[in-house]
Design a protein around this motif. Structure first.
Motif, PDB file in Angstrom:
ATOM      1  N   SER A   1      57.479  33.711  33.328  1.00 20.90           N
ATOM      2  CA  SER A   1      57.155  32.281  33.240  1.00 20.90           C
ATOM      3  C   SER A   1      58.405  31.439  33.021  1.00 20.90           C
ATOM      4  N   ILE A   2      58.426  30.267  33.651  1.00 19.24           N
ATOM      5  CA  ILE A   2      59.519  29.322  33.412  1.00 19.24           C
ATOM      6  C   ILE A   2      59.547  28.960  31.927  1.00 19.24           C
TER       7      ILE A   2
ATOM      8  N   LEU B   1      45.809  36.181  27.682  1.00 19.04           N
ATOM      9  CA  LEU B   1      47.240  35.876  27.561  1.00 19.04           C
ATOM     10  C   LEU B   1      47.753  36.086  26.145  1.00 19.04           C
TER      11      LEU B   1
ATOM     12  N   ASP C   1      43.662  25.461  25.634  1.00 17.14           N
ATOM     13  CA  ASP C   1      43.254  25.219  27.022  1.00 17.14           C
ATOM     14  C   ASP C   1      43.216  23.716  27.182  1.00 17.14           C
TER      15      ASP C   1
ATOM     16  N   THR D   1      42.027  21.787  29.204  1.00 16.24           N
ATOM     17  CA  THR D   1      40.780  21.148  29.651  1.00 16.24           C
ATOM     18  C   THR D   1      39.826  20.935  28.466  1.00 16.24           C
TER      19      THR D   1
ATOM     20  N   ILE E   1      52.676  23.761  32.459  1.00 14.77           N
ATOM     21  CA  ILE E   1      51.285  24.066  32.784  1.00 14.77           C
ATOM     22  C   ILE E   1      50.906  23.415  34.108  1.00 14.77           C
TER      23      ILE E   1
ATOM     24  N   PHE F   1      47.739  24.002  37.475  1.00 17.30           N
ATOM     25  CA  PHE F   1      46.672  24.812  38.056  1.00 17.30           C
ATOM     26  C   PHE F   1      46.104  24.131  39.300  1.00 17.30           C
TER      27      PHE F   1
ATOM     28  N   ILE G   1      44.597  19.331  34.793  1.00 18.72           N
ATOM     29  CA  ILE G   1      45.429  20.367  34.173  1.00 18.72           C
ATOM     30  C   ILE G   1      46.919  20.134  34.437  1.00 18.72           C
TER      31      ILE G   1
ATOM     32  N   TYR H   1      51.510  23.280  49.687  1.00 17.99           N
ATOM     33  CA  TYR H   1      51.528  22.782  48.302  1.00 17.99           C
ATOM     34  C   TYR H   1      50.370  21.811  48.052  1.00 17.99           C
TER      35      TYR H   1
ATOM     36  N   MET I   1      48.637  20.133  44.828  1.00 21.07           N
ATOM     37  CA  MET I   1      49.649  20.239  43.773  1.00 21.07           C
ATOM     38  C   MET I   1      50.763  19.208  43.992  1.00 21.07           C
TER      39      MET I   1
ATOM     40  N   ALA J   1      62.159  22.001  39.448  1.00 26.91           N
ATOM     41  CA  ALA J   1      62.734  23.337  39.658  1.00 26.91           C
ATOM     42  C   ALA J   1      62.542  23.782  41.104  1.00 26.91           C
TER      43      ALA J   1
ATOM     44  N   ILE K   1      60.467  29.679  42.249  1.00 29.38           N
ATOM     45  CA  ILE K   1      60.739  30.899  41.469  1.00 29.38           C
ATOM     46  C   ILE K   1      59.477  31.739  41.505  1.00 29.38           C
TER      47      ILE K   1
ATOM     48  N   THR L   1      56.764  33.408  40.139  1.00 27.46           N
ATOM     49  CA  THR L   1      55.992  33.539  38.893  1.00 27.46           C
ATOM     50  C   THR L   1      54.530  33.772  39.270  1.00 27.46           C
ATOM     51  N   LEU L   2      53.715  33.964  38.227  1.00 22.55           N
ATOM     52  CA  LEU L   2      52.277  34.140  38.458  1.00 22.55           C
ATOM     53  C   LEU L   2      51.674  32.947  39.206  1.00 22.55           C
TER      54      LEU L   2
END
Ligand code: 0WD
Length: 255
Positions: free
Chosen positions: A19-20, A44, A64, A66, A93, A95, A119, A156, A159, A189, A192, A194-195
């Motif tokens: 994670s960043i 997590l 969370d 939300t 964060i 999503f 989110i 993208y 997002m 950024a 990268i 990541t998940l």
């Protein structure tokens, strides 16, 4: 001693060691900050606990974004672990439904649009509301954005729209919180692995494209984002607010 000696920071968005948020937490700790982490759900929790131990960080519980009650609870716990006050918050964060991070933006559903913006954008404002109360000596809020906010990028989609709104909210929050000596900035950024990034269509191709075309002819690491984040939450950047700083090997001058 160090750049962040005596500073206390809350880090949201550590999912694992790629994670960043983890890269930022490690840099902040190396520069002397005292840290607190949240985690999102029990799955997590098990991953975040050993990472927190590694940096001698407090865990302030499940958050969370939300669920406003869980944000309140995490900030109440933060106030307990940092009775002297909070100096910085790092928000890492985002999503969106994976099914809509491919194909055409025009197909975005109302439900996923609303959830993605809640989110990925509103949560930063929700966190700023709580952080302001704990930042009695001023502070620094930092979020993470991406070039897809500025230009169309393949896959993208929603997002990109959420990040554009997030970048605008950095400017509005900076103006609102400036009188309280709270600075608000973002790092844009480069890609990268990541998940969260693995949900984006053709992500490997995007990484390759950046390697071929960025001025530095490579991608960036979470350590590099972490070092810039340490600067942005430190007093070294005390004259800056409302800024979006690119840590992308220079890609934004090309693409
Ligand atoms: O290429 C990249 N990886 C880039 C990421 C380039 C530029 C920007 N970013 C941004 C992301 O959009 C995000 O804002 O950096 C931020 C951190 O993302 P990451 O480090 O790439 O991804 P990851 O390690 O997956 O962390 C994101 C975390 C979530 O992980 P998962 O993958 O389980 O969704 O955001 C958290 C969660 O821990 N998160 C939430 N936290 C609280 N409440 C929620 C939620 N509802 N949803 C997701």
């Amino acid at each position: 001693s160090g750049l962040l000696a005596g500073k206390r920071g809350l880090v949201l968005g550590v999912a694992n060691n790629r994670s960043i948020a983890w890269g930022i937490a490690r840099s902040a700790r190396a520069h002397g900050a005292e840290l607190a982490f949240t985690y999102q759900g029990d799955a997590l929790k098990k991953r975040v606990e050993p990472l927190a131990r590694e940096l001698e960080a407090h865990i302030v519980g499940h958050c969370d974004v939300t669920d406003p009650a869980s944000i309140d609870a995490a900030f109440a716990r933060t106030a307990e672990v940092f009775p002297e006050g909070l100096d910085f918050v790092v928000h890492c964060i985002a999503f969106s439904d994976k099914d809509e991070l491919t194909g055409r933006y025009v197909e975005t559903s109302e439900a996923n649009f609303t959830k993605s913006l809640l989110i990925s954008c509103y949560s930063f404002t929700a966190i700023a509301q709580r952080a302001e109360k704990l930042m009695t000596n001023g502070g620094s809020l930092l979020t993470l954005t991406y070039y897809g906010a500025e230009k169309w990028m393949p896959h993208y989609n929603v997002m990109g729209v959420a990040k554009a709104a997030l970048e605008a909210s950095v400017r509005y929050l900076a103006a609102d919180l400036g009188p309280s000596k709270i600075r608000v900035n973002a790092i844009s950024a480069g890609p990268i692995k990541t998940l969260a990034a693995s949900g984006i269509g053709d992500f490997r191709y995007i990484l390759k494209w950046n390697e071929y075309n960025a001025p530095l002819r490579r991608t960036v690491t979470i350590e590099e984002v972490g070092e810039t984040a340490a600067y942005l939450v430190s007093d070294m950047s005390r004259g800056m607010t409302g800024e979006i700083l690119h840590v992308d090997a220079g890609y934004h001058v090309v693409g």
